[in-house]
Write a protein that holds these residues in place. Sequence first.
Motif, short mmCIF file in Angstrom:
data_model
loop_
_atom_site.label_atom_id
_atom_site.label_comp_id
_atom_site.label_asym_id
_atom_site.label_seq_id
_atom_site.Cartn_x
_atom_site.Cartn_y
_atom_site.Cartn_z
N GLY A 1 37.47 30.50 37.72
CA GLY A 1 38.60 30.52 38.63
C GLY A 1 39.59 31.66 38.44
N ILE A 2 39.22 32.65 37.67
CA ILE A 2 40.11 33.80 37.48
C ILE A 2 39.67 34.90 38.43
CG2 ILE A 2 40.89 35.56 35.86
CD1 ILE A 2 40.51 33.54 33.64
N ASP A 3 40.61 35.41 39.22
CA ASP A 3 40.33 36.44 40.20
C ASP A 3 39.90 37.73 39.51
OD1 ASP A 3 40.17 37.62 42.68
OD2 ASP A 3 42.29 38.15 42.76
N TRP A 4 39.08 38.53 40.17
CA TRP A 4 38.58 39.77 39.58
C TRP A 4 39.71 40.76 39.29
CZ3 TRP A 4 39.19 44.51 41.95
CH2 TRP A 4 39.54 44.50 43.28
N ARG A 5 40.78 40.68 40.05
CA ARG A 5 41.90 41.60 39.83
C ARG A 5 42.56 41.34 38.47
NH1 ARG A 5 41.94 40.00 45.06
NH2 ARG A 5 41.63 41.62 46.60
N LEU A 6 42.58 40.09 38.06
CA LEU A 6 43.13 39.78 36.75
C LEU A 6 42.21 40.29 35.64
CD1 LEU A 6 44.51 36.17 37.29
CD2 LEU A 6 45.78 38.30 37.11
N GLY A 7 40.93 40.43 35.96
CA GLY A 7 40.00 40.99 34.99
C GLY A 7 40.33 42.43 34.64
N LEU A 8 41.01 43.11 35.55
CA LEU A 8 41.41 44.49 35.27
C LEU A 8 42.44 44.55 34.15
CD1 LEU A 8 41.65 45.94 38.88
CD2 LEU A 8 39.83 46.27 37.22
N LEU A 9 43.15 43.46 33.91
CA LEU A 9 44.12 43.44 32.82
C LEU A 9 43.46 43.58 31.46
CD1 LEU A 9 46.57 40.64 34.03
CD2 LEU A 9 46.90 43.12 34.10
#
Length: 89
Positions: free
Chosen positions: A13-21
């Motif tokens: 449930g974590i968006d891919w944009r948060l993966g950029l962090l």
Amino acid sequence: MSPAILGGLLLIGIDWRLGLLALLPFLAAIRLAFRRVHLHDSWGSETVAVDRSTTLPRAYWRAWAVLLTCASVETSDPEAGPLPTATTG
């Protein structure tokens, strides 16, 4: 490895944009490792003659053509839509 990590984040449930962090600690580590490295300031200090009669090889232009074709096909697909997000519950 990155697609697997981002796919796992989507599943929980974590968006891919948060993966950029996840890049932030990596960039901080690089900054700390190279904090004492100074680039030589050579702007205007020496003149180099450039032979403008030569061109880049055909393989270079073929690679760019393939890259641009793939990017334009990928971004112009009207049916692709946004990336799916994981649903929980």
